[in-house]
Design a protein around this motif. Structure first.
Motif, PDB file in Angstrom:
ATOM      1  N   PHE A  88       0.363  -0.839   0.337  1.00 53.15           N
ATOM      2  CA  PHE A  88      -0.466  -0.231   0.247  1.00 53.15           C
ATOM      3  C   PHE A  88       0.849   1.372  -0.298  1.00 53.15           C
ATOM      4  CE2 PHE A  88      -3.400  -2.873   1.348  1.00 53.15           C
ATOM      5  CZ  PHE A  88      -4.317  -2.006   0.857  1.00 53.15           C
ATOM      6  N   LEU A  89       0.466   2.342  -0.587  1.00 48.00           N
ATOM      7  CA  LEU A  89       0.814   3.735  -0.590  1.00 48.00           C
ATOM      8  C   LEU A  89       0.027   4.317   0.280  1.00 48.00           C
ATOM      9  CD1 LEU A  89       2.563   6.020  -1.402  1.00 48.00           C
ATOM     10  CD2 LEU A  89       0.891   6.282  -2.878  1.00 48.00           C
ATOM     11  N   GLN A  90       0.194   4.653   1.825  1.00 47.80           N
ATOM     12  CA  GLN A  90      -0.584   5.796   2.321  1.00 47.80           C
ATOM     13  C   GLN A  90       0.192   6.635   2.648  1.00 47.80           C
ATOM     14  OE1 GLN A  90      -0.561   3.561   6.253  1.00 47.80           O
ATOM     15  NE2 GLN A  90      -1.525   5.001   7.334  1.00 47.80           N
ATOM     16  N   ILE A  91      -0.689   7.915   3.125  1.00 51.32           N
ATOM     17  CA  ILE A  91      -0.602   8.960   3.333  1.00 51.32           C
ATOM     18  C   ILE A  91      -1.252  10.153   4.589  1.00 51.32           C
ATOM     19  CG2 ILE A  91      -1.348  11.312   1.640  1.00 51.32           C
ATOM     20  CD1 ILE A  91      -1.035  10.320  -0.444  1.00 51.32           C
ATOM     21  N   SER A  92      -0.696  10.188   5.509  1.00 50.68           N
ATOM     22  CA  SER A  92      -0.980  10.821   6.884  1.00 50.68           C
ATOM     23  C   SER A  92      -0.816  12.070   6.774  1.00 50.68           C
ATOM     24  CB  SER A  92      -1.413  10.372   7.853  1.00 50.68           C
ATOM     25  OG  SER A  92      -0.010   9.494   7.594  1.00 50.68           O
ATOM     26  N   ASN A  93      -1.190  12.428   8.082  1.00 55.56           N
ATOM     27  CA  ASN A  93      -0.817  13.978   8.665  1.00 55.56           C
ATOM     28  C   ASN A  93      -0.820  13.413  10.176  1.00 55.56           C
ATOM     29  OD1 ASN A  93      -3.296  14.680   8.974  1.00 55.56           O
ATOM     30  ND2 ASN A  93      -3.104  16.249   7.510  1.00 55.56           N
ATOM     31  N   VAL A  94      -0.018  14.456  11.135  1.00 59.54           N
ATOM     32  CA  VAL A  94      -0.153  15.161  13.225  1.00 59.54           C
ATOM     33  C   VAL A  94       0.169  16.546  12.841  1.00 59.54           C
ATOM     34  CG1 VAL A  94       0.450  12.041  12.908  1.00 59.54           C
ATOM     35  CG2 VAL A  94       1.923  13.757  13.119  1.00 59.54           C
ATOM     36  N   SER A  95      -0.459  16.047  14.143  1.00 58.19           N
ATOM     37  CA  SER A  95      -0.733  17.854  14.988  1.00 58.19           C
ATOM     38  C   SER A  95      -0.606  17.473  15.833  1.00 58.19           C
ATOM     39  CB  SER A  95      -2.081  18.095  14.886  1.00 58.19           C
ATOM     40  OG  SER A  95      -1.737  19.129  14.799  1.00 58.19           O
ATOM     41  N   ASN A 140      -3.375  19.864  18.250  1.00 56.28           N
ATOM     42  CA  ASN A 140      -5.111  19.208  17.635  1.00 56.28           C
ATOM     43  C   ASN A 140      -4.922  17.855  17.446  1.00 56.28           C
ATOM     44  OD1 ASN A 140      -7.702  18.828  18.315  1.00 56.28           O
ATOM     45  ND2 ASN A 140      -8.667  20.636  18.202  1.00 56.28           N
ATOM     46  N   ALA A 141      -5.407  16.950  17.596  1.00 57.94           N
ATOM     47  CA  ALA A 141      -5.392  15.786  17.068  1.00 57.94           C
ATOM     48  C   ALA A 141      -5.963  15.699  17.075  1.00 57.94           C
ATOM     49  CB  ALA A 141      -4.482  14.560  18.311  1.00 57.94           C
ATOM     50  N   ALA A 142      -7.190  15.690  17.310  1.00 60.82           N
ATOM     51  CA  ALA A 142      -8.988  15.771  16.987  1.00 60.82           C
ATOM     52  C   ALA A 142      -9.047  15.668  15.000  1.00 60.82           C
ATOM     53  CB  ALA A 142      -9.820  16.115  17.254  1.00 60.82           C
ATOM     54  N   THR A 143      -7.786  17.465  14.102  1.00 65.66           N
ATOM     55  CA  THR A 143      -7.714  17.920  13.532  1.00 65.66           C
ATOM     56  C   THR A 143      -6.803  16.924  12.464  1.00 65.66           C
ATOM     57  OG1 THR A 143      -6.209  19.437  13.899  1.00 65.66           O
ATOM     58  CG2 THR A 143      -8.175  19.779  14.436  1.00 65.66           C
ATOM     59  N   ALA A 144      -5.978  15.998  12.431  1.00 65.11           N
ATOM     60  CA  ALA A 144      -5.461  15.197  12.107  1.00 65.11           C
ATOM     61  C   ALA A 144      -5.579  13.779  11.611  1.00 65.11           C
ATOM     62  CB  ALA A 144      -4.118  15.073  12.464  1.00 65.11           C
ATOM     63  N   THR A 145      -5.145  12.680  11.047  1.00 69.12           N
ATOM     64  CA  THR A 145      -5.728  11.552  10.752  1.00 69.12           C
ATOM     65  C   THR A 145      -4.795  10.698  11.473  1.00 69.12           C
ATOM     66  OG1 THR A 145      -3.710  11.347   8.749  1.00 69.12           O
ATOM     67  CG2 THR A 145      -5.871  12.940   8.009  1.00 69.12           C
ATOM     68  N   GLY A 146      -3.531  10.531  11.891  1.00 73.54           N
ATOM     69  CA  GLY A 146      -2.930  10.346  12.351  1.00 73.54           C
ATOM     70  C   GLY A 146      -2.074   9.049  11.893  1.00 73.54           C
ATOM     71  N   GLN A 147      -1.011   8.345  12.858  1.00 72.74           N
ATOM     72  CA  GLN A 147      -0.232   7.780  11.338  1.00 72.74           C
ATOM     73  C   GLN A 147      -0.020   5.858  11.289  1.00 72.74           C
ATOM     74  OE1 GLN A 147       2.995  10.734  13.477  1.00 72.74           O
ATOM     75  NE2 GLN A 147       3.563   8.517  12.429  1.00 72.74           N
ATOM     76  N   ASP A 163      -5.191   5.203   9.929  1.00 75.54           N
ATOM     77  CA  ASP A 163      -5.616   5.898   9.344  1.00 75.54           C
ATOM     78  C   ASP A 163      -4.925   6.725   7.899  1.00 75.54           C
ATOM     79  OD1 ASP A 163      -6.326   6.629  12.127  1.00 75.54           O
ATOM     80  OD2 ASP A 163      -4.028   6.763  12.600  1.00 75.54           O
ATOM     81  N   GLY A 164      -5.615   7.865   7.477  1.00 76.18           N
ATOM     82  CA  GLY A 164      -5.348   8.351   6.123  1.00 76.18           C
ATOM     83  C   GLY A 164      -6.028   7.907   4.754  1.00 76.18           C
ATOM     84  N   LEU A 165      -5.010   8.380   3.772  1.00 78.30           N
ATOM     85  CA  LEU A 165      -6.057   7.389   2.815  1.00 78.30           C
ATOM     86  C   LEU A 165      -4.352   6.653   1.804  1.00 78.30           C
ATOM     87  CD1 LEU A 165      -7.584   7.837   0.202  1.00 78.30           C
ATOM     88  CD2 LEU A 165      -5.356   9.542  -0.372  1.00 78.30           C
ATOM     89  N   LYS A 166      -5.267   5.115   1.924  1.00 76.89           N
ATOM     90  CA  LYS A 166      -4.197   4.215   1.547  1.00 76.89           C
ATOM     91  C   LYS A 166      -4.935   3.276   0.073  1.00 76.89           C
ATOM     92  CE  LYS A 166      -3.720   1.226   4.167  1.00 76.89           C
ATOM     93  NZ  LYS A 166      -4.135   0.322   4.744  1.00 76.89           N
ATOM     94  N   LEU A 167      -3.692   3.584  -0.570  1.00 75.94           N
ATOM     95  CA  LEU A 167      -3.812   2.884  -2.596  1.00 75.94           C
ATOM     96  C   LEU A 167      -3.140   1.950  -2.522  1.00 75.94           C
ATOM     97  CD1 LEU A 167      -4.998   2.538  -4.769  1.00 75.94           C
ATOM     98  CD2 LEU A 167      -3.039   4.298  -5.521  1.00 75.94           C
TER      99      LEU A 167
END
Length: 571
Positions: A243-250, A253-260, A264-268
């Protein structure tokens, strides 16, 4: 006396050459290893076995691959040929080509065509006809230098092309590695994480293009097949996901990010699944793993805008209930994992709150109207909803259940009491007939569509039937003196024919209203044929409307063989 002269001469020689090799000597700006100013253009050599191993340039230029280059201070190491002699070191007669130049055994007699005059501040490695440069590359502009990794090759064939490879060498019991298995990091060649190489696909020059392969098991025969090719080794036990995975963290405010995490995030990518009774099969996935919508956009003539140009979004009831209030999203809410897909008619006014499995057009409903008064119903789940402004049409399956059950239940396995439904509606209360929304059946044809062609070939087409929801009007019941004795809510009307043509241009006025030529066949038919109990017949009034009437002489007529009261010429 002779000894004093000799000692004085030795000190003078050391000072005049400006070099010192005495251990623990006190530092002095006048002492250095090299040549004095009178010999500043000459390089400083280091030899072993009388072979030049190291060269440090003085202030000088050199011609490299046809370019006169300032090579002052360039430092070269190596240049050893297979059979060393006093003059065969590369740097004995050649300047280093970069600030730091490592030269391996060069036996081919050609090479160097990969060098460029911007290869200055960096490390250049060369062996035979191949080379690699890691350093800075000056670009036009002020204070502009790019960090560059460059490698060169003289061959363009797929089998002999040189690659840039990233190898991980794990712990091994011997420096020769533990076997040659490419998926074992402890093997002789280690575990390959990535490679870049030219492939035998040519551009307009023509010149070979570059592909990047991520993962092991790429070879000269199995090269990366696309600009970016991700490959994974097979696992016989569980199947290797890729998989290719795209995510982010903060960190604010962790609730505004996807987590890693893995979820989490977008996977293809692709996943191997073990199907019961079938075995392992590969499946491709595009996974948006957050409680919001997956949005597809395309640009038009407007400037790029991440909040506009929306064409399609995929989401779920759970995500809609999370992100919108009940007034904004009045829809089914019991099955949170039920799919909702929208296709927007206008990218600048996207359909953000799909209310059916597939929803086309615009967000439906007037936020100033309570949700329960909208034409939409929660049972409009398994179907296609098309809406604009406050109007909609829905085509799908409706469970034949109570109203309360329909609000909280979706169509699914075990629910097989279903009706096919076409529904249309609005949340706007019309005040005139012209404001009522109809259901119309229109045929649009070509010049050869019918005996006469028109009106089916016209812009509006040929209307075959219309359904008129007259439920918004009161229907009054009068007594013999003309007074209203009762009123009932109106009723739906069906019009057969073209209500936009032949001067009619109105809605049906009766429960069944036929425009144009038509007839009822077999009325009454063989099942409901008139008998001795029949007391009424169907007649046509002066407006062309079919009505019931008694068949007594005073009303319409009597039996055909009655020569006195009969009005019909035949039975």
């Amino acid at each position: 006396m002779d000894k004093k002269i000799f000692f004085f001469s030795l000190i003078l020689a050391v000072n005049s050459h400006g070099q010192s090799s005495t251990p623990n000597n006190t530092w002095s700006a006048t002492r250095y290893l090299g040549w004095d100013a009178s010999n500043g253009t000459n390089p400083l050599f280091t030899r072993t076995n009388n072979i030049v191993r190291v060269r440090l340039n003085g202030t000088q230029n050199a011609t490299i691959n046809g370019v006169n280059q300032n090579t002052a201070g360039y430092f070269g190491i190596g240049g050893l040929a297979p059979v060393p002699t006093a003059t065969n070191g590369f740097f004995n007669t050649n300047s280093p080509w970069a600030m730091l130049h490592l030269e391996g055994p060069n036996t081919t007699g050609f090479g160097g065509n990969g060098w460029r005059n911007w290869m200055r501040t960096g490390l250049l490695m060369r062996e035979q006809s191949d080379q690699m440069y890691v350093g800075l590359k000056a670009e036009p502009g002020t204070n502009r230098l790019d960090a560059v990794v460059s490698w060169s090759d003289d061959a363009l064939g797929a089998g002999s092309v040189d690659k840039l490879r990233f190898l991980f060498a794990g712990n091994a019991t011997t420096g020769n590695g533990e076997g040659t298995d490419p998926i074992n990091g402890a093997s002789a060649n280690g575990y390959e994480f990535m490679r870049m190489q030219a492939v035998p696909i040519f551009n307009a020059f023509p010149y070979t293009i570059g592909h990047i392969g991520i993962g092991p098991l790429f070879t000269d025969a199995a090269i990366p097949q696309n600009r970016l090719h991700m490959n994974a080794e097979w696992d016989n036990n569980s199947g290797m996901a890729n998989f290719l995975q795209i995510s982010n963290v903060s960190n604010l405010n962790a609730a505004t990010a996807t987590g890693q995490t893995a979820t989490d995030g977008l996977k293809l990518g692709i996943q191997n699944i073990n199907l019961a009774g079938i075995g392992r099969r590969q499946f491709g996935y595009l996974q948006w793993q957050e409680a919001s919508a997956f949005i597809i956009q395309t640009e038009d003539n407007n400037a790029p805008n991440i909040l506009a140009n929306e064409r399609m979004r995929v989401t779920s009831i759970g995500a809609l209930n999370t992100n919108y209030t009940g007034l904004q999203y009045f829809g089914l809410n019991s099955q949170t994992d039920a799919t909702r897909i929208s296709i927007s008619e206008s990218g600048s006014n996207p359909l953000t709150r799909p209310k059916s499995l597939l929803h086309l057009g615009y967000d439906y409903g007037n936020l100033n109207v309570p949700a329960g008064l909208q034409g939409y119903r929660r049972w409009m789940d398994l179907g296609v909803l098309t809406s604009t402004n406050q109007d909609h049409v829905w085509l799908g399956l409706k469970q034949r259940l109570s109203v309360n059950t329909q609000v909280t239940t979706t169509v699914g396995a075990g629910n097989d009491i279903l009706d096919a439904v076409v529904a249309w509606g609005t949340d706007r209360v019309p005040t005139t007939t012209a404001e009522v929304d109809n259901m119309r059946f229109i045929f649009t044809g070509t010049a050869l569509s019918g005996p006469d062609g028109a009106p089916s070939v016209e812009e509006d087409g040929l209307e075959m039937m219309r359904l008129f929801p007259a439920t918004v009007y009161q229907h009054y019941i009068y007594n013999a003196s003309g007074s209203i004795i009762d009123s009932v809510q109106g009723y739906g009307r069906v019009g057969v024919g073209d209500f936009t043509a032949m001067g009619v241009n109105e809605d049906p006025t009766q429960k069944l209203d036929v425009v144009g030529n038509g007839r009822f066949r077999y009325l009454p038919d063989s099942t409901f044929i008139a008998d001795s109990l029949t007391t009424k017949i169907v007649m046509v009034d002066e407006t062309g409307v079919l009505r019931w009437a008694s068949y007594v002489p005073s009303q319409f007529g009597t039996y055909c063989d009655d020569t006195v009261g009969g009005k019909l010429a035949f039975d």
